[in-house]
Design a protein around this motif. Structure first.
Motif, PDB file in Angstrom:
ATOM      1  N   LEU A   9     120.746 117.454  70.112  1.00 30.13           N
ATOM      2  CA  LEU A   9     120.954 118.725  69.402  1.00 30.13           C
ATOM      3  C   LEU A   9     120.927 118.517  67.891  1.00 30.13           C
ATOM      4  O   LEU A   9     120.388 119.349  67.158  1.00 30.13           O
ATOM      5  CB  LEU A   9     122.279 119.357  69.835  1.00 30.13           C
ATOM      6  CG  LEU A   9     122.349 119.828  71.290  1.00 30.13           C
ATOM      7  CD1 LEU A   9     123.740 120.347  71.620  1.00 30.13           C
ATOM      8  CD2 LEU A   9     121.295 120.896  71.562  1.00 30.13           C
ATOM      9  N   VAL A  10     121.480 117.410  67.425  1.00 30.49           N
ATOM     10  CA  VAL A  10     121.445 117.103  65.988  1.00 30.49           C
ATOM     11  C   VAL A  10     120.003 116.965  65.514  1.00 30.49           C
ATOM     12  O   VAL A  10     119.621 117.496  64.467  1.00 30.49           O
ATOM     13  CB  VAL A  10     122.244 115.818  65.685  1.00 30.49           C
ATOM     14  CG1 VAL A  10     121.996 115.340  64.256  1.00 30.49           C
ATOM     15  CG2 VAL A  10     123.725 116.053  65.901  1.00 30.49           C
ATOM     16  N   GLU A  11     119.186 116.260  66.316  1.00 29.63           N
ATOM     17  CA  GLU A  11     117.783 116.086  65.930  1.00 29.63           C
ATOM     18  C   GLU A  11     117.044 117.421  65.928  1.00 29.63           C
ATOM     19  O   GLU A  11     116.216 117.676  65.051  1.00 29.63           O
ATOM     20  CB  GLU A  11     117.094 115.077  66.867  1.00 29.63           C
ATOM     21  CG  GLU A  11     117.636 113.665  66.731  1.00 29.63           C
ATOM     22  CD  GLU A  11     117.572 113.136  65.294  1.00 29.63           C
ATOM     23  OE1 GLU A  11     116.527 113.299  64.633  1.00 29.63           O
ATOM     24  OE2 GLU A  11     118.585 112.567  64.837  1.00 29.63           O
ATOM     25  N   LEU A  12     117.324 118.281  66.903  1.00 31.73           N
ATOM     26  CA  LEU A  12     116.713 119.612  66.924  1.00 31.73           C
ATOM     27  C   LEU A  12     117.148 120.429  65.710  1.00 31.73           C
ATOM     28  O   LEU A  12     116.357 121.177  65.135  1.00 31.73           O
ATOM     29  CB  LEU A  12     117.079 120.358  68.222  1.00 31.73           C
ATOM     30  CG  LEU A  12     116.421 119.845  69.495  1.00 31.73           C
ATOM     31  CD1 LEU A  12     117.035 120.528  70.720  1.00 31.73           C
ATOM     32  CD2 LEU A  12     114.917 120.086  69.452  1.00 31.73           C
ATOM     33  N   GLU A  13     118.408 120.263  65.308  1.00 35.64           N
ATOM     34  CA  GLU A  13     118.911 120.975  64.132  1.00 35.64           C
ATOM     35  C   GLU A  13     118.229 120.455  62.866  1.00 35.64           C
ATOM     36  O   GLU A  13     117.808 121.232  62.016  1.00 35.64           O
ATOM     37  CB  GLU A  13     120.432 120.811  64.049  1.00 35.64           C
ATOM     38  CG  GLU A  13     121.097 121.738  63.054  1.00 35.64           C
ATOM     39  CD  GLU A  13     121.151 121.184  61.643  1.00 35.64           C
ATOM     40  OE1 GLU A  13     121.170 119.957  61.489  1.00 35.64           O
ATOM     41  OE2 GLU A  13     121.151 121.987  60.703  1.00 35.64           O
ATOM     42  N   LYS A  14     118.074 119.135  62.758  1.00 35.97           N
ATOM     43  CA  LYS A  14     117.408 118.547  61.590  1.00 35.97           C
ATOM     44  C   LYS A  14     115.960 119.003  61.484  1.00 35.97           C
ATOM     45  O   LYS A  14     115.439 119.161  60.380  1.00 35.97           O
ATOM     46  CB  LYS A  14     117.445 117.010  61.670  1.00 35.97           C
ATOM     47  CG  LYS A  14     118.792 116.410  61.383  1.00 35.97           C
ATOM     48  CD  LYS A  14     118.707 114.897  61.501  1.00 35.97           C
ATOM     49  CE  LYS A  14     120.053 114.245  61.306  1.00 35.97           C
ATOM     50  NZ  LYS A  14     119.996 112.790  61.615  1.00 35.97           N
ATOM     51  N   ALA A  15     115.331 119.220  62.631  1.00 35.32           N
ATOM     52  CA  ALA A  15     113.929 119.665  62.660  1.00 35.32           C
ATOM     53  C   ALA A  15     113.799 121.167  62.412  1.00 35.32           C
ATOM     54  O   ALA A  15     112.692 121.692  62.372  1.00 35.32           O
ATOM     55  CB  ALA A  15     113.303 119.298  64.008  1.00 35.32           C
ATOM     56  N   GLY A  16     114.924 121.854  62.270  1.00 38.68           N
ATOM     57  CA  GLY A  16     114.886 123.283  61.996  1.00 38.68           C
ATOM     58  C   GLY A  16     114.659 124.134  63.226  1.00 38.68           C
ATOM     59  O   GLY A  16     114.399 125.335  63.117  1.00 38.68           O
ATOM     60  N   ILE A  17     114.751 123.523  64.397  1.00 35.01           N
ATOM     61  CA  ILE A  17     114.512 124.248  65.651  1.00 35.01           C
ATOM     62  C   ILE A  17     115.810 124.874  66.161  1.00 35.01           C
ATOM     63  O   ILE A  17     115.834 126.026  66.566  1.00 35.01           O
ATOM     64  CB  ILE A  17     113.911 123.300  66.709  1.00 35.01           C
ATOM     65  CG1 ILE A  17     112.538 122.809  66.211  1.00 35.01           C
ATOM     66  CG2 ILE A  17     113.802 123.989  68.074  1.00 35.01           C
ATOM     67  CD1 ILE A  17     111.956 121.672  67.026  1.00 35.01           C
ATOM     68  N   LEU A  18     116.883 124.111  66.122  1.00 33.20           N
ATOM     69  CA  LEU A  18     118.182 124.585  66.604  1.00 33.20           C
ATOM     70  C   LEU A  18     118.874 125.394  65.517  1.00 33.20           C
ATOM     71  O   LEU A  18     119.074 124.903  64.406  1.00 33.20           O
ATOM     72  CB  LEU A  18     119.061 123.391  66.994  1.00 33.20           C
ATOM     73  CG  LEU A  18     120.466 123.732  67.471  1.00 33.20           C
ATOM     74  CD1 LEU A  18     120.403 124.414  68.832  1.00 33.20           C
ATOM     75  CD2 LEU A  18     121.311 122.477  67.529  1.00 33.20           C
ATOM     76  N   LYS A  19     119.224 126.623  65.829  1.00 28.14           N
ATOM     77  CA  LYS A  19     119.854 127.490  64.833  1.00 28.14           C
ATOM     78  C   LYS A  19     121.352 127.628  65.030  1.00 28.14           C
ATOM     79  O   LYS A  19     122.081 127.884  64.078  1.00 28.14           O
ATOM     80  CB  LYS A  19     119.227 128.896  64.901  1.00 28.14           C
ATOM     81  CG  LYS A  19     117.724 128.906  64.800  1.00 28.14           C
ATOM     82  CD  LYS A  19     117.234 128.445  63.456  1.00 28.14           C
ATOM     83  CE  LYS A  19     115.727 128.623  63.351  1.00 28.14           C
ATOM     84  NZ  LYS A  19     115.088 127.679  62.507  1.00 28.14           N
ATOM     85  N   VAL A 114     117.075 130.345  74.558  1.00 28.00           N
ATOM     86  CA  VAL A 114     118.447 129.853  74.679  1.00 28.00           C
ATOM     87  C   VAL A 114     118.429 128.719  75.695  1.00 28.00           C
ATOM     88  O   VAL A 114     117.964 128.895  76.817  1.00 28.00           O
ATOM     89  CB  VAL A 114     119.407 130.972  75.154  1.00 28.00           C
ATOM     90  CG1 VAL A 114     120.800 130.411  75.391  1.00 28.00           C
ATOM     91  CG2 VAL A 114     119.447 132.108  74.136  1.00 28.00           C
ATOM     92  N   LEU A 115     118.903 127.548  75.294  1.00 30.28           N
ATOM     93  CA  LEU A 115     119.021 126.407  76.193  1.00 30.28           C
ATOM     94  C   LEU A 115     120.452 126.339  76.704  1.00 30.28           C
ATOM     95  O   LEU A 115     121.394 126.403  75.918  1.00 30.28           O
ATOM     96  CB  LEU A 115     118.705 125.104  75.454  1.00 30.28           C
ATOM     97  CG  LEU A 115     117.342 124.982  74.797  1.00 30.28           C
ATOM     98  CD1 LEU A 115     117.257 123.663  74.018  1.00 30.28           C
ATOM     99  CD2 LEU A 115     116.241 125.051  75.838  1.00 30.28           C
ATOM    100  N   CYS A 116     120.617 126.213  78.020  1.00 27.22           N
ATOM    101  CA  CYS A 116     121.948 126.054  78.614  1.00 27.22           C
ATOM    102  C   CYS A 116     122.044 124.615  79.114  1.00 27.22           C
ATOM    103  O   CYS A 116     121.341 124.242  80.039  1.00 27.22           O
ATOM    104  CB  CYS A 116     122.156 127.029  79.752  1.00 27.22           C
ATOM    105  SG  CYS A 116     122.092 128.742  79.220  1.00 27.22           S
ATOM    106  N   LEU A 117     122.905 123.839  78.488  1.00 25.78           N
ATOM    107  CA  LEU A 117     122.987 122.407  78.766  1.00 25.78           C
ATOM    108  C   LEU A 117     124.356 122.033  79.292  1.00 25.78           C
ATOM    109  O   LEU A 117     125.375 122.524  78.790  1.00 25.78           O
ATOM    110  CB  LEU A 117     122.717 121.619  77.471  1.00 25.78           C
ATOM    111  CG  LEU A 117     121.433 121.980  76.731  1.00 25.78           C
ATOM    112  CD1 LEU A 117     121.407 121.328  75.362  1.00 25.78           C
ATOM    113  CD2 LEU A 117     120.237 121.558  77.552  1.00 25.78           C
TER     114      LEU A 117
END
Ligand SMILES: [Zn+2]
Length: 123
Positions: A9-19, A114-117
């Protein structure tokens, strides 16, 4: 320790994908991996106490001993306050807090996906 899922999730956030992250966990691991402002912890946080009088939030390096928004053994360190602190973990019968629920609903409505993990996610 944050898991591989937290790190992803951190990597997705760094890539600007995770809001935004909405969590039902109370263990605070998302706070260690996702900065505040992009996180709603719907059921509270077992490593945080709050002052019901002045509203100061205290992050602890230990797990708070109570749940259900009960008084803990510590007091607010603000000299003018000194009220008994309360845990921030909601019990099953408690309504979800608007402070967390409102941004969670807003971000769900705006999201492309929306990803449910890590949950059985029963609606
Ligand atoms: Zn206080």
């Amino acid at each position: 320790m944050p898991s591989l899922t937290h790190m992803a999730l951190v990597e997705l956030e760094k890539a600007g994908i995770l809001k935004f992250v909405i969590s039902q966990n109370v263990n605070g691991l998302h706070l260690r991996s996702i900065y505040q402002g992009r996180l709603a912890e719907l059921h509270g946080h077992s490593f945080m106490e709050t002052c019901p009088s002045c509203g100061i939030e205290y992050f602890c390096d230990f797990e708070v001993e109570t749940i259900g928004l009960k008084e803990t053994s510590r007091r607010c360190s603000d000299e003018k306050c000194g009220a008994r602190l309360r845990d921030t973990v909601f019990d099953w019968e408690d309504a979800l807090p608007p402070k967390e629920m409102d941004p969670a609903e807003k971000h769900c409505k705006q999201a492309d996906i929306v990803l449910c993990l890590g949950t059985r996610f029963q609606a």
